[in-house]
Each structure stands twice: as structure tokens, then as C-alpha cells.
Design an enzyme around this catalytic site. Structure first.
Site, mmCIF file in Angstrom:
data_model
loop_
_atom_site.group_PDB
_atom_site.id
_atom_site.type_symbol
_atom_site.label_atom_id
_atom_site.label_comp_id
_atom_site.label_asym_id
_atom_site.label_seq_id
_atom_site.Cartn_x
_atom_site.Cartn_y
_atom_site.Cartn_z
ATOM 1 C CB ALA A 65 9.020 23.288 17.926
ATOM 2 N N GLY A 109 4.651 20.034 16.178
ATOM 3 C CA GLY A 109 3.833 21.422 15.929
ATOM 4 C C GLY A 109 2.997 21.419 14.507
ATOM 5 C CD GLU A 112 1.923 19.672 19.077
ATOM 6 O OE1 GLU A 112 2.792 19.856 19.085
ATOM 7 O OE2 GLU A 112 1.484 19.408 20.643
ATOM 8 C CD GLU A 132 6.208 16.951 19.084
ATOM 9 O OE1 GLU A 132 6.222 15.040 18.754
ATOM 10 O OE2 GLU A 132 5.712 17.865 19.016
#
Ligand code: CO8
Length: 258
Positions: A65, A109, A112, A132
Site C-alpha cells: 500500500a 498489499g 496480498e 506491516e
């Protein structure tokens, strides 16, 4: 339609969608994710597309992200905007198969996103991780849910709790990755895999994707019943008759997606 953040090219029913933002680490900015979702939705709706390859730069599939965009966000902003959830749900709703070709970093992300794809092919340089925890945040797009399903609880815990990343070879051993290939061959390998899928009957391919994904959402009994109903429904397809006739007549099938 290509955007400056994304390029798309279609060949033999396979569209290659390439994340290509100004930063080769491909931070998943809202703009990049919006462009990605639009490209995937276009591919899903386009009768000329039968399978998708998703890739990034030579340096990164995506490094996660956009951390810088999180700086001003408070809880109310994140909750009211449904930050991240809003467009990520659209990725898993894509019904045509997506093959990820991962080079370099697939972190947070990015990891993911790779796990939302149906098949992951990794270059030797690929690195998968959920870092994270080092930022004081919890994974937000499936790291704590899809990763244990892919690699088992212990390795998922190790990765999520320590932020430790794994290599392509480790990811393959753990089951996160289907194949590892040299960096300069991974996109071509993904195109070949997607091409092998694209030669089959599209409604059958879509039903198989739906059934495999259902196995993650249901009990074994429910999943088996769902599979059996799809299997029975297949008897209504011309392509099922054609596939079986071609086998018995010792010839190649000619599928029409009907
Ligand atoms: N977001 C924003 N900017 C980034 C990101 C990121 N994720 N990653 C790197 N950058 C920027 C750096 O800040 C730097 O910018 P600048 O030049 O302006 O300082 C530039 O990219 C180059 O980065 P580095 O100098 O750090 O490059 P290195 O080659 O030395 O290191 C790494 C590469 C190892 C990938 C390193 O950049 C790094 O650790 N990045 C952060 C990885 C990370 O923590 N990812 C998880 C983010 S949180 C997350 O993903 C939550 C998931 C929620 C769902 C997401 C859906 C969108």
C-alpha cells in the site's frame, strides 16, 4: 484503455496487465488500484479476453500500500472511506482466471494482490512478505487470511508477526507459488500458462475457478455438493459434448464457449 500507471496488451485471448507507476516499486496508490480494477473489469467483460496475466516491474510486483498516503488518515477517514476494502473486493470478483507473474518485491498489499490471483508464477528474484507489523499496522487485504490458507499457520504467523519475507524458492516449497522461473522468462511463462487455459472452454474454466475458490469459503460437504451441481450442469454444455466426442474420436476438441 491504457493509463500512465498501467499498460495492457492482448495477444491470443490473453491480456497482460502491467503495473507500471513512476516508482518502479509500484506502491499501490488509489490511482493505481483504480486503474487496475478498471482494467480487470474491462478484461472480464471483453469477449476477446479469456485469461489475464498480471505483472509489475522488474524490481517489484508491488511493494505494498502507499504508506505515504496513510500519514494523514485517522480512524474515521479509514472507516468511512472503507479505505482499501472499497476496491479490493472488485479484484476477487473477477471471474476469468488471473495468472500473476511476480518479479522482485511482493510485500504487504503486493503479496496480498498476488494471493488474490489464481495462479502465482515467481521469478527467481521474487520476495514475498507481510512487513506491516514493522509499521505498526495489521495486514489489510488478506494477509492474515489468505496467507495461512496458502502456506499454513506456522509460516504465515512467522511472516506476519516478524515481518520476515521469503524467497521465491521458499514460497514454492510452501505452496504460495506454482512455479519459479528465471526473471526474464516469467512474463512469457505466465502468458503460456494463461494461453493454455485460454484454449479451453471459457464457461468450464470460469466454473472451475468458482469451484476452487468456493473450497476456501465452505465446508467440505457444501463444496462437494457445489462441485457436483456444476459437474451435472456441464451436461447442458455443447463444449462438454464436444470435449467427450473429440476424446472418443481421437481428435482435438473445437470449443465454442457454448
Ligand atoms: N509506499 C510508498 N512509498 C514507498 C513504498 C510504499 N509501500 N515502498 C517504497 N516506497 C518509496 C520510498 O519511500 C522511496 O521514496 P523516496 O525516494 O521518496 O524516499 C522509494 O520508494 C524507494 O524506496 P527505497 O529507497 O526504500 O528502496 P529500496 O530498494 O532501498 O527498498 C523496499 C525497497 C525493501 C521495498 C523498501 O522500499 C520497503 O521496505 N518498502 C515498504 C514495504 C512495506 O512496508 N510494504 C507494506 C506497506 S503496508 C501495506 O501494504 C498494507 C496492506 C493493506 C492493503 C493494501 C492494498 C492497497
Amino acid at each position: 484503455m491504457p493509463t500512465s500507471l498501467l499498460t495492457e496488451e492482448t495477444e491470443n485471448g490473453v491480456v497482460v496487465i502491467r503495473l507500471s507507476s513512476d516508482n518502479p516499486l509500484n506502491p499501490l496508490t488509489d490511482e493505481l488500484v483504480d486503474a487496475l480494477v478498471s482494467a480487470l473489469e474491462r478484461a472480464d467483460a471483453d469477449p476477446g479476453v479469456r485469461a489475464v496475466v498480471l505483472t509489475g516491474s522488474a524490481k517489484a510486483f508491488a511493494a505494498g500500500a502507499d504508506v505515504k498516503a496513510m500519514v494523514p488518515l485517522g480512524y474515521c477517514d479509514a472507516f468511512q472511506q472503507d479505505y482499501i476494502g472499497r476496491n479490493w473486493d472488485a479484484v476477487r470478483k473477477v471471474r476469468k482466471p488471473i495468472v500473476a507473474a511476480v518479479r522482485g518485491y511482493a510485500l504487504g498489499g503486493g503479496c496480498e494482490l498476488a494471493m488474490m490471483c489464481d495462479i502465482v508464477l515467481a521469478a527467481e528474484s521474487a520476495v514475498f512478505g507481510q512487513p506491516e507489523v514493522a509499521l505498526g499496522i495489521v495486514p489489510g487485504a488478506g494477509g492474515t487470511q489468505r496467507l495461512p490458507r496458502a502456506v499454513g499457520k506456522s509460516l504465515a504467523m512467522l511472516m506476519c508477526l516478524t515481518g520476515k519475507s521469503i524467497t521465491a524458492a521458499e514460497a514454492q516449497r510452501a505452496g504460495l507459488v506454482a512455479e519459479v522461473v528465471p526473471d526474464d522468462e516469467v512474463v512469457r511463462a505466465a502468458q503460456q500458462t494463461a494461453g493454455a487455459i485460454a484454449r479451453h472452454s471459457l464457461p468450464v474454466v470460469m466454473a472451475i475457478k468458482e469451484a476452487v475458490n468456493r473450497s476456501f469459503e465452505s465446508s467440505l460437504n457444501e463444496g462437494l455438493l457445489f462441485e457436483r451441481r456444476l459437474f451435472h450442469a456441464g451436461f447442458a454444455l455443447h463444449d462438454q459434448k464436444e470435449g467427450i466426442a473429440a476424446f472418443t474420436e481421437r481428435r482435438s476438441p473445437s470449443f465454442t464457449d457454448r
